[in-house]
Design an enzyme around this catalytic site. Structure first.
Site, PDB file in Angstrom:
ATOM      1  N   ASP A 202       0.907  -1.148   0.000  1.00  0.00           N
ATOM      2  CA  ASP A 202       0.000   0.000   0.000  1.00  0.00           C
ATOM      3  C   ASP A 202       0.944   1.195   0.000  1.00  0.00           C
ATOM      4  O   ASP A 202       1.612   1.463   1.013  1.00  0.00           O
ATOM      5  CB  ASP A 202      -0.869  -0.014   1.266  1.00  0.00           C
ATOM      6  CG  ASP A 202      -1.854   1.149   1.283  1.00  0.00           C
ATOM      7  OD1 ASP A 202      -1.419   2.295   1.037  1.00  0.00           O
ATOM      8  OD2 ASP A 202      -3.047   0.928   1.537  1.00  0.00           O
ATOM      9  N   HIS A 203       1.034   1.904  -1.112  1.00  0.00           N
ATOM     10  CA  HIS A 203       2.144   2.854  -1.215  1.00  0.00           C
ATOM     11  C   HIS A 203       2.017   4.022  -0.233  1.00  0.00           C
ATOM     12  O   HIS A 203       2.987   4.700   0.039  1.00  0.00           O
ATOM     13  CB  HIS A 203       2.355   3.323  -2.665  1.00  0.00           C
ATOM     14  CG  HIS A 203       1.396   4.367  -3.151  1.00  0.00           C
ATOM     15  ND1 HIS A 203       0.153   4.076  -3.629  1.00  0.00           N
ATOM     16  CD2 HIS A 203       1.511   5.711  -3.239  1.00  0.00           C
ATOM     17  CE1 HIS A 203      -0.452   5.198  -3.992  1.00  0.00           C
ATOM     18  NE2 HIS A 203       0.352   6.207  -3.771  1.00  0.00           N
ATOM     19  N   HIS A 265      -5.902   2.944   1.471  1.00  0.00           N
ATOM     20  CA  HIS A 265      -5.025   4.029   1.930  1.00  0.00           C
ATOM     21  C   HIS A 265      -5.573   4.739   3.179  1.00  0.00           C
ATOM     22  O   HIS A 265      -4.852   4.967   4.148  1.00  0.00           O
ATOM     23  CB  HIS A 265      -4.836   5.078   0.830  1.00  0.00           C
ATOM     24  CG  HIS A 265      -4.248   4.523  -0.440  1.00  0.00           C
ATOM     25  ND1 HIS A 265      -3.285   3.543  -0.449  1.00  0.00           N
ATOM     26  CD2 HIS A 265      -4.468   4.827  -1.744  1.00  0.00           C
ATOM     27  CE1 HIS A 265      -2.944   3.268  -1.693  1.00  0.00           C
ATOM     28  NE2 HIS A 265      -3.652   4.029  -2.503  1.00  0.00           N
TER      29      HIS A 265
HETATM   30  N1  LIG Z   1       0.269   2.727 -12.327  1.00  0.00           N
HETATM   31  C1  LIG Z   1       0.201   3.182 -11.088  1.00  0.00           C
HETATM   32  O1  LIG Z   1       0.506   4.343 -10.784  1.00  0.00           O
HETATM   33  C2  LIG Z   1      -0.257   2.289  -9.984  1.00  0.00           C
HETATM   34  C3  LIG Z   1      -0.568   0.968 -10.225  1.00  0.00           C
HETATM   35  N2  LIG Z   1      -0.935   0.163  -9.187  1.00  0.00           N
HETATM   36  C4  LIG Z   1      -1.247  -1.239  -9.429  1.00  0.00           C
HETATM   37  O2  LIG Z   1      -0.152  -1.867 -10.081  1.00  0.00           O
HETATM   38  C5  LIG Z   1      -0.615  -2.872 -10.961  1.00  0.00           C
HETATM   39  C6  LIG Z   1      -0.057  -2.599 -12.368  1.00  0.00           C
HETATM   40  O3  LIG Z   1      -0.536  -1.362 -12.796  1.00  0.00           O
HETATM   41  P1  LIG Z   1       0.001  -0.661 -14.137  1.00  0.00           P
HETATM   42  O4  LIG Z   1       1.448  -0.852 -14.320  1.00  0.00           O
HETATM   43  O5  LIG Z   1      -0.534   0.711 -14.072  1.00  0.00           O
HETATM   44  O6  LIG Z   1      -0.778  -1.471 -15.266  1.00  0.00           O
HETATM   45  P2  LIG Z   1      -0.493  -1.477 -16.837  1.00  0.00           P
HETATM   46  O7  LIG Z   1      -1.783  -1.787 -17.487  1.00  0.00           O
HETATM   47  O8  LIG Z   1       0.267  -0.290 -17.270  1.00  0.00           O
HETATM   48  O9  LIG Z   1       0.496  -2.730 -17.029  1.00  0.00           O
HETATM   49  C7  LIG Z   1       0.026  -4.044 -16.944  1.00  0.00           C
HETATM   50  C8  LIG Z   1       1.188  -4.990 -17.122  1.00  0.00           C
HETATM   51  O10 LIG Z   1       0.667  -6.303 -17.081  1.00  0.00           O
HETATM   52  C9  LIG Z   1       1.195  -7.036 -18.195  1.00  0.00           C
HETATM   53  N3  LIG Z   1       0.228  -8.036 -18.626  1.00  0.00           N
HETATM   54  C10 LIG Z   1      -1.075  -7.855 -18.895  1.00  0.00           C
HETATM   55  N4  LIG Z   1      -1.643  -9.024 -19.269  1.00  0.00           N
HETATM   56  C11 LIG Z   1      -0.654  -9.947 -19.251  1.00  0.00           C
HETATM   57  C12 LIG Z   1      -0.605 -11.331 -19.535  1.00  0.00           C
HETATM   58  N5  LIG Z   1      -1.685 -12.022 -19.919  1.00  0.00           N
HETATM   59  N6  LIG Z   1       0.571 -11.960 -19.409  1.00  0.00           N
HETATM   60  C13 LIG Z   1       1.672 -11.280 -19.026  1.00  0.00           C
HETATM   61  N7  LIG Z   1       1.696  -9.980 -18.706  1.00  0.00           N
HETATM   62  C14 LIG Z   1       0.540  -9.323 -18.841  1.00  0.00           C
HETATM   63  C15 LIG Z   1       1.408  -5.990 -19.266  1.00  0.00           C
HETATM   64  O11 LIG Z   1       2.417  -6.442 -20.138  1.00  0.00           O
HETATM   65  P3  LIG Z   1       2.180  -6.751 -21.702  1.00  0.00           P
HETATM   66  O12 LIG Z   1       1.158  -5.803 -22.204  1.00  0.00           O
HETATM   67  O13 LIG Z   1       3.544  -6.595 -22.279  1.00  0.00           O
HETATM   68  O14 LIG Z   1       1.721  -8.145 -21.700  1.00  0.00           O
HETATM   69  C16 LIG Z   1       1.923  -4.831 -18.437  1.00  0.00           C
HETATM   70  O15 LIG Z   1       3.302  -4.986 -18.207  1.00  0.00           O
HETATM   71  C17 LIG Z   1      -2.143  -2.839 -10.871  1.00  0.00           C
HETATM   72  O16 LIG Z   1      -2.553  -3.759  -9.896  1.00  0.00           O
HETATM   73  C18 LIG Z   1      -2.436  -1.437 -10.355  1.00  0.00           C
HETATM   74  O17 LIG Z   1      -3.645  -1.396  -9.641  1.00  0.00           O
HETATM   75  C19 LIG Z   1      -0.982   0.617  -7.890  1.00  0.00           C
HETATM   76  C20 LIG Z   1      -0.685   1.922  -7.592  1.00  0.00           C
HETATM   77  C21 LIG Z   1      -0.327   2.870  -8.616  1.00  0.00           C
HETATM   78  O1  LIG Z   2      -3.559   4.211  -5.280  1.00  0.00           O
HETATM   79  C1  LIG Z   2      -3.901   5.255  -5.789  1.00  0.00           C
HETATM   80  O2  LIG Z   2      -3.294   6.386  -5.393  1.00  0.00           O
HETATM   81  C2  LIG Z   2      -3.317   7.547  -6.211  1.00  0.00           C
HETATM   82  C3  LIG Z   2      -2.921   8.711  -5.305  1.00  0.00           C
HETATM   83  O3  LIG Z   2      -1.625   8.494  -4.828  1.00  0.00           O
HETATM   84  P1  LIG Z   2      -0.717   9.706  -4.359  1.00  0.00           P
HETATM   85  O4  LIG Z   2       0.531   9.065  -3.919  1.00  0.00           O
HETATM   86  O5  LIG Z   2      -0.553  10.609  -5.547  1.00  0.00           O
HETATM   87  O6  LIG Z   2      -1.456  10.408  -3.272  1.00  0.00           O
HETATM   88  C4  LIG Z   2      -4.667   7.771  -6.831  1.00  0.00           C
HETATM   89  O7  LIG Z   2      -4.595   8.829  -7.770  1.00  0.00           O
HETATM   90  C5  LIG Z   2      -5.100   6.531  -7.544  1.00  0.00           C
HETATM   91  O8  LIG Z   2      -6.433   6.714  -8.041  1.00  0.00           O
HETATM   92  C6  LIG Z   2      -5.087   5.341  -6.617  1.00  0.00           C
HETATM   93  O9  LIG Z   2      -5.289   4.149  -7.369  1.00  0.00           O
END
Ligand SMILES: NC(=O)C1=CN([C@@H]2O[C@H](COP(=O)(O)OP(=O)(O)OC[C@H]3O[C@@H](n4cnc5c(N)ncnc54)[C@H](OP(=O)(O)O)[C@@H]3O)[C@@H](O)[C@H]2O)C=CC1
Ligand SMILES: O=C1O[C@H](COP(=O)(O)O)[C@@H](O)[C@H](O)[C@H]1O
Length: 507
Positions: A202-203, A265
């Site tokens: 949980d960041h 959070h």
């Molecule tokens: N982005 C953010 O700021 C935050 C994200 N999170 C959490 O982190 C996690 C990832 O988020 P995020 O990076 O944004 O998501 P993205 O959609 O940007 O990335 C998803 C990743 O999953 C991979 N993927 C999807 N399907 C498959 C598959 N079938 N096999 C292998 N790899 C697969 C994709 O790779 P490819 O397409 O190459 O297969 C890609 O690397 C989520 O749970 C999200 O809730 C939490 C806090 C903040």
């Molecule tokens: O986990 C999440 O957090 C962000 C907010 O994070 P912060 O570090 O910028 O306060 C939120 O925007 C996003 O919707 C949520 O998935």
């Protein structure tokens, strides 16, 4: 309000409590699912690089990125470098970036394709042999939650998670979508990893000021003395955002603020604020104290949710001087969506320390400012005293600014010598956020060391879902009004009334 003091509080090294034991950094393999995704580019690669610059990565570490995208090792390494150039808090240093990216390899893998895990196992083992590292494996699942179950099952079936050393699993939020799905997910994960091995990230727990809450109470007995219902009138936890839902309608329109921010959070911040400082600051004891807080939350009955909960949704408006569309107009949002983009609640913790002290939590998208903060409002004994009725004496406030600024302030009343009037004045200690490690740096570093203090234990997650479940159901049954609020405002007026009824206001 005026700042009468602003000094650097502590440097990043001091954030870790001195009495917490540092574990030794073992040689290891980090297997990163979702290595082509947004989180990896924006947060994880930069975090690893900054740990490397600080000497906090093991010397012998093999990092294997996975995704379906067809990259060669070289292209993947170049992508890692590009992400550092764009997102690292410290500039990329030409003399060492090559060495850093040389630790990375890439493997094309569709998580549903069981057969492809044998290729992953071969790559892990050949790198372990080449680098002479023991079978310590850290799996980071930076993927959508619906992939978590299949990945852990396949890691087990392919024997990748059967190591001669240790194994750890980092799982991103959200952990489930309600109480039942969270329980099901946990049960499935438990087949391949035990609780000690699961790191639920949980960041918000990685934010330096949140980690410092514990230290502030522990290292300042004066605060510990004030931290109870005799002195405190209420506690307010705010996570307000100026951003909308960006391109995440598919996820957000299902999740809402309640699942996206409140269940995880905000409740984690509540636990960190309310916990009793344990005698030993071990992960186990901190998690136990947190669990006692969430376990003691007074349940909310579905029928009574509207007395304690406010849900809202933004309409068109202006945020930071720019016009923005309303939630209903956001691409990907379903027609007449009743989804909540604002959530506020009043909670009570039924422990002797906190009995009858309201905790107010709120979060929302498209609000007037980005600010995550915790405000402790102290009892104001002059409030109802006729002698001071017209003097305007404010309650003392202890304010923890968590994000984007980091500071601790105490609001006190001083008399202005010219006007002879009382004026609220902030005594502020601010931290230079530019030199702070980011949340993912601190949390990754802890996971590399095997320190679980700032990760959520299953019981905390389960109890948080259990508290929120009746509210989810009330939302689903549309049993509460959905208050519209203009983008750029401070949220629905109903949220102000929630506190006014108790004689308070939001700070
Ligand atoms: N982005 C953010 O700021 C935050 C994200 N999170 C959490 O982190 C996690 C990832 O988020 P995020 O990076 O944004 O998501 P993205 O959609 O940007 O990335 C998803 C990743 O999953 C991979 N993927 C999807 N399907 C498959 C598959 N079938 N096999 C292998 N790899 C697969 C994709 O790779 P490819 O397409 O190459 O297969 C890609 O690397 C989520 O749970 C999200 O809730 C939490 C806090 C903040
Ligand atoms: O986990 C999440 O957090 C962000 C907010 O994070 P912060 O570090 O910028 O306060 C939120 O925007 C996003 O919707 C949520 O998935």
């Amino acid at each position: 309000m005026e700042n009468i003091a602003a000094v650097d509080l502590v440097d990043s090294e001091n954030y870790k409590n001195a009495s917490r034991q540092k574990n030794k950094l073992d040689e290891m393999t980090l297997v990163l699912f979702g290595a082509t995704g947004d989180l990896a580019q924006r947060k994880l690669f930069p975090a690893l690089y900054n740990l490397y610059l600080d000497g906090k990565l093991p010397n012998a570490i093999s990092i294997i990125g996975l995704g379906r995208t067809n990259y060669s090792n070289r292209v993947f390494q170049m992508n890692v470098e590009t992400s550092l150039r764009e997102f690292s808090r410290r500039p990329v240093q030409p003399e060492n970036v090559e060495e850093f990216v040389s630790k990375f390899r890439y493997c094309v893998l569709d998580v549903f394709n069981e057969a492809s895990y044998s290729g992953l196992l071969e790559l892990i083992q050949s790198r372990e042999q080449e680098m002479g590292i023991a079978e310590n494996r850290l799996f980071y699942l930076s993927v959508a939650p619906n992939l978590v179950e299949i990945i852990t099952a396949n890691l087990q079936a392919s024997k990748i998670s059967e190591t001669k050393g240790w194994k750890r699993l980092i799982v991103e939020k959200p952990f489930g979508t309600d109480l039942q799905t969270a329980r099901e997910l946990n049960e499935k994960l438990s087949k391949a990893f035990n609780e000690e091995e699961i790191y639920r990230i949980d960041h918000y727990l990685g934010k330096p000021m949140v980690q410092n809450l514990e230290t502030l109470k522990f290292a300042n007995p004066i605060l510990e003395l004030l931290w109870n219902h005799d002195q405190i009138a209420n506690v307010q936890i705010t996570a307000s955002e100026t951003v909308g839902i960006e391109k995440r309608a598919g996820y957000y329109d299902q999740a809402g603020a309640i699942r996206d921010m409140a269940q995880n959070h905000l409740l984690q911040l509540l636990m960190m604020t309310a916990l009793d400082i344990p005698v030993n600051l071990t992960a186990k004891e901190v998690q136990q104290e947190k669990r006692e807080i969430v376990e003691a939350l007074r349940p909310i009955l579905k029928e009574e949710a509207s007395k304690h909960i406010i849900r809202g949704q933004y309409t068109a408006g202006e945020v930071l001087g720019k016009p923005v569309i309303g939630y209903q107009e956001e691409p990907g949002v379903i027609e007449e969506s009743k989804n909540d983009t604002y959530f506020a609640a009043r909670l009570y913790i039924e422990t002797s320390a906190w009995r009858n002290i309201p905790f107010y939590i709120r979060t929302g998208k498209r609000l007037e400012q980005k600010s995550t903060r915790i405000v402790i409002e102290f009892k104001n004994k002059w409030k109802d005293n006729p002698a001071f009725k017209d003097e305007g004496i404010n309650p003392n406030l202890l304010i923890f600014e968590i994000n984007p600024n980091e500071s601790v302030s105490l609001l006190v009343n001083l008399k202005n010598p010219s006007t002879e009037k009382y004026e609220p004045t902030n005594i502020t200690f601010s931290v230079n956020s530019n030199i702070q490690p980011e949340s993912y740096e601190l949390l990754l570093s802890d996971a590399l060391e095997g320190d679980k203090t700032f990760f959520a234990h299953w019981k905390e997650v389960e109890l948080s879902w259990a508290w929120i479940q009746p509210v989810l159901e009330a939302f689903q049954e549309d049993a509460l009004p959905l208050h519209p609020y203009s983008a750029g405002s401070s949220g629905p007026e109903a949220a102000d009334r929630l506190l006014e009824k108790d004689g308070f206001c939001w700070w």
